[in-house]
Design a protein around this motif. Structure first.
Motif, PDB file in Angstrom:
ATOM      1  N   ALA A   1       0.848  -1.187   0.000  1.00  0.00           N
ATOM      2  CA  ALA A   1       0.000   0.000   0.000  1.00  0.00           C
ATOM      3  C   ALA A   1       0.885   1.239   0.000  1.00  0.00           C
ATOM      4  O   ALA A   1       1.547   1.538   0.989  1.00  0.00           O
ATOM      5  CB  ALA A   1      -0.908   0.002   1.231  1.00  0.00           C
TER       6      ALA A   1
ATOM      7  N   ASP B   1      -7.522  -6.264   6.553  1.00  0.00           N
ATOM      8  CA  ASP B   1      -6.223  -6.767   6.096  1.00  0.00           C
ATOM      9  C   ASP B   1      -6.392  -7.853   5.033  1.00  0.00           C
ATOM     10  O   ASP B   1      -5.659  -7.878   4.034  1.00  0.00           O
ATOM     11  CB  ASP B   1      -5.431  -7.318   7.281  1.00  0.00           C
ATOM     12  CG  ASP B   1      -4.749  -6.221   8.069  1.00  0.00           C
ATOM     13  OD1 ASP B   1      -4.221  -5.288   7.444  1.00  0.00           O
ATOM     14  OD2 ASP B   1      -4.742  -6.286   9.309  1.00  0.00           O
TER      15      ASP B   1
ATOM     16  N   GLY C   1      -7.549  -6.271   1.796  1.00  0.00           N
ATOM     17  CA  GLY C   1      -6.420  -5.573   1.193  1.00  0.00           C
ATOM     18  C   GLY C   1      -5.437  -6.530   0.540  1.00  0.00           C
ATOM     19  O   GLY C   1      -4.908  -6.252  -0.541  1.00  0.00           O
TER      20      GLY C   1
ATOM     21  N   TYR D   1      -6.590  -0.330   3.649  1.00  0.00           N
ATOM     22  CA  TYR D   1      -5.540  -0.167   4.648  1.00  0.00           C
ATOM     23  C   TYR D   1      -5.712   1.132   5.428  1.00  0.00           C
ATOM     24  O   TYR D   1      -5.350   1.201   6.611  1.00  0.00           O
ATOM     25  CB  TYR D   1      -4.164  -0.236   3.997  1.00  0.00           C
ATOM     26  CG  TYR D   1      -3.721  -1.660   3.779  1.00  0.00           C
ATOM     27  CD1 TYR D   1      -3.218  -2.418   4.825  1.00  0.00           C
ATOM     28  CD2 TYR D   1      -3.834  -2.272   2.539  1.00  0.00           C
ATOM     29  CE1 TYR D   1      -2.832  -3.732   4.651  1.00  0.00           C
ATOM     30  CE2 TYR D   1      -3.448  -3.581   2.346  1.00  0.00           C
ATOM     31  CZ  TYR D   1      -2.946  -4.306   3.403  1.00  0.00           C
ATOM     32  OH  TYR D   1      -2.582  -5.618   3.226  1.00  0.00           O
TER      33      TYR D   1
ATOM     34  N   CYS E   1      -8.133   0.212   7.958  1.00  0.00           N
ATOM     35  CA  CYS E   1      -7.451  -0.577   8.983  1.00  0.00           C
ATOM     36  C   CYS E   1      -6.754   0.327   9.996  1.00  0.00           C
ATOM     37  O   CYS E   1      -6.794   0.077  11.204  1.00  0.00           O
ATOM     38  CB  CYS E   1      -6.449  -1.521   8.329  1.00  0.00           C
ATOM     39  SG  CYS E   1      -5.554  -2.574   9.487  1.00  0.00           S
TER      40      CYS E   1
ATOM     41  N   TRP F   1       5.138  -0.867   8.672  1.00  0.00           N
ATOM     42  CA  TRP F   1       4.916   0.402   7.988  1.00  0.00           C
ATOM     43  C   TRP F   1       6.051   1.407   8.104  1.00  0.00           C
ATOM     44  O   TRP F   1       5.988   2.476   7.475  1.00  0.00           O
ATOM     45  CB  TRP F   1       3.619   1.042   8.490  1.00  0.00           C
ATOM     46  CG  TRP F   1       2.434   0.203   8.196  1.00  0.00           C
ATOM     47  CD1 TRP F   1       1.763  -0.601   9.056  1.00  0.00           C
ATOM     48  CD2 TRP F   1       1.784   0.039   6.928  1.00  0.00           C
ATOM     49  NE1 TRP F   1       0.729  -1.251   8.419  1.00  0.00           N
ATOM     50  CE2 TRP F   1       0.720  -0.877   7.110  1.00  0.00           C
ATOM     51  CE3 TRP F   1       1.996   0.585   5.660  1.00  0.00           C
ATOM     52  CZ2 TRP F   1      -0.122  -1.253   6.078  1.00  0.00           C
ATOM     53  CZ3 TRP F   1       1.162   0.205   4.629  1.00  0.00           C
ATOM     54  CH2 TRP F   1       0.117  -0.704   4.832  1.00  0.00           C
TER      55      TRP F   1
ATOM     56  N   ASN G   1       4.111  -5.076   4.138  1.00  0.00           N
ATOM     57  CA  ASN G   1       2.748  -4.534   4.177  1.00  0.00           C
ATOM     58  C   ASN G   1       1.679  -5.621   4.181  1.00  0.00           C
ATOM     59  O   ASN G   1       0.764  -5.578   5.023  1.00  0.00           O
ATOM     60  CB  ASN G   1       2.524  -3.584   3.010  1.00  0.00           C
ATOM     61  CG  ASN G   1       3.280  -2.273   3.143  1.00  0.00           C
ATOM     62  OD1 ASN G   1       3.263  -1.414   2.274  1.00  0.00           O
ATOM     63  ND2 ASN G   1       3.988  -2.094   4.250  1.00  0.00           N
TER      64      ASN G   1
ATOM     65  N   GLN H   1       0.978  -7.750   7.541  1.00  0.00           N
ATOM     66  CA  GLN H   1       0.395  -7.148   8.731  1.00  0.00           C
ATOM     67  C   GLN H   1      -0.789  -7.958   9.257  1.00  0.00           C
ATOM     68  O   GLN H   1      -0.954  -8.119  10.477  1.00  0.00           O
ATOM     69  CB  GLN H   1      -0.067  -5.720   8.431  1.00  0.00           C
ATOM     70  CG  GLN H   1      -0.782  -5.065   9.598  1.00  0.00           C
ATOM     71  CD  GLN H   1      -1.371  -3.717   9.256  1.00  0.00           C
ATOM     72  OE1 GLN H   1      -0.917  -2.704   9.760  1.00  0.00           O
ATOM     73  NE2 GLN H   1      -2.380  -3.692   8.393  1.00  0.00           N
TER      74      GLN H   1
END
Length: 392
Positions: free
Chosen positions: A2, A76, A79, A125, A128, A255, A297, A300
């Motif tokens: 992302a 998540d 995504g 995201y 999220c 991140w 990413n 997660q």
């Protein structure tokens, strides 16, 4: 992964820094994204499925915190599905993706796919991140006994409303006046990057503060339950603190590479020529963090389930089980014990005072169990230390 660079790439007149990372080994990068997202998706589903021999959690009612944790995992997973779909199309149809770079192309489907897939990943995201912020707020309010299932509606409104509003606003400013004629220069893209990273930075800055205050409130709550602070209660407070630490650790690991990569790319964009030799190390660092983003990413989702619930095991139980109502046995035993009325009035008063004390303790236990949900040992210690277990 992302990154707002995905939306920036949809502009035919994209900047040189975006072109640099998007042209760096695109087949390898898409393969890394597919592999990481697929592994994370499968393991997350495995974590959430019921397991054989796992005892049902005896909660008197569903908690808003458990609902938020489930919604974080769902965002998540969705995504990750977006990443798999986008990367698969890029690998399977390179000619289709090449039409995005055509300035005056007549085929709108490549650009529509580019914008749609990037917005799907970014929106989920971003949601999220907002749910993580709501979890920190809800944890604090639960300890203060100011939250409940009714507040989940407000969390939905805030999360999805802010996520959609910021995403649409950033995209509209980025693609002004149109997708085929995006404005040149860094200024028009800055609002898009701000709306993308604002919820991420909010979680990084505000969540640790809220978690710290929640841990302090939990310690006060445990001390006030019986007037003492036993070893079991101290251990329970420590486990809640460790759980919050794991959540923030996973978030930082997944991140921090995005923040580093974006800082490097912005620095390159401000240079007259990003291909100069003195900038070689910065270009290499930007490309390395770009690949790291593709790995971390999507992971997660799985790492968060480990932080939330721990490793739940491989033995999946797909059989339907009738859930036992936890208060049925208590009702039957209470009915059997209270057959005979009390012969004197003062015993009734003592019973009422004990009932009030037991109700307060139950509310305290419920608040603590919401924060320690998923930890079986914590739930068992909490039950043993409650007045009901001790025979009040």
């Amino acid at each position: 992964m992302a990154s707002p660079r995905l939306e920036t790439y949809c502009c035919p007149n994209r900047d040189a820094a975006t072109q640099l990372v998007m042209d760096f080994q695109p087949e390898v990068f898409c393969g890394v994204c597919i592999g990481s997202a697929s592994v994370s998706l499968l393991l997350t589903v495995l974590q959430l499925l019921p397991k054989k021999g796992q005892s049902l959690r005896k909660m008197p009612k569903a908690s808003s915190s458990s609902t938020i944790l489930l919604l974080i995992s769902i965002c998540d997973m969705l995504g990750s599905l977006g990443m798999i779909f986008r990367s698969s199309v890029w690998l399977g149809f390179p000619g289709f993706i090449a039409n995005i770079s055509v300035v005056n192309g007549t085929d709108v489907w490549p650009s529509a796919f580019c914008v749609g897939s990037a917005m799907w990943i970014q929106l989920l995201y971003s949601a999220c991140f907002w749910w993580l912020f709501c979890y920190a707020v809800d944890s604090y309010l639960v300890v203060r006994r100011s939250a409940g299932l009714s507040t989940i509606v407000l969390y939905h409104m805030m999360t999805w409303g802010l996520a959609v509003m910021l995403c649409v606003e950033g995209i509209a400013l980025l693609y002004y006046p149109s997708l085929s004629r995006c404005e040149d220069g860094l200024e028009h893209a800055v609002p898009h990057y701000i709306t993308t990273y604002a919820p991420l930075l909010l979680v990084l800055v505000v969540n640790p503060i809220l978690f710290r205050r929640t841990v302090s409130a939990v310690a006060s709550l445990l001390k006030g339950r019986q007037g003492i602070y036993t070893e079991n209660e101290r251990r329970l407070g420590t486990e809640i603190q460790i759980r919050f630490f794991k959540i923030m650790l996973v978030f930082i690991i997944c991140w921090s590479s995005n923040i580093i990569n974006e800082s490097l790319l912005f620095y390159l964009e401000m240079q007259p020529d990003i291909n100069e030799m003195p900038l070689k190390n910065i270009r290499s660092a930007a490309l390395i963090t770009w690949i790291i983003m593709g790995v971390l990413n999507p992971m997660q989702g799985f790492l968060f389930t480990l932080a939330f619930y721990g490793w739940t095991g491989w033995r999946v139980d797909l059989k339907w089980r009738k859930r036992e109502i936890p208060w049925e046995s208590m009702s039957s035993s209470t009915a059997g014990e209270n057959v005979y009325p009390s012969p004197v009035n003062y015993q009734s008063n003592i019973h009422d005072s004990k009932k009030i004390s037991t109700t307060d303790s139950q509310q305290t236990d419920e608040a603590i169990s919401m924060l320690s949900e998923g930890n079986t040992s914590s739930d068992e210690r909490l039950t043993r230390s409650s007045p009901i277990y001790q025979g009040w």
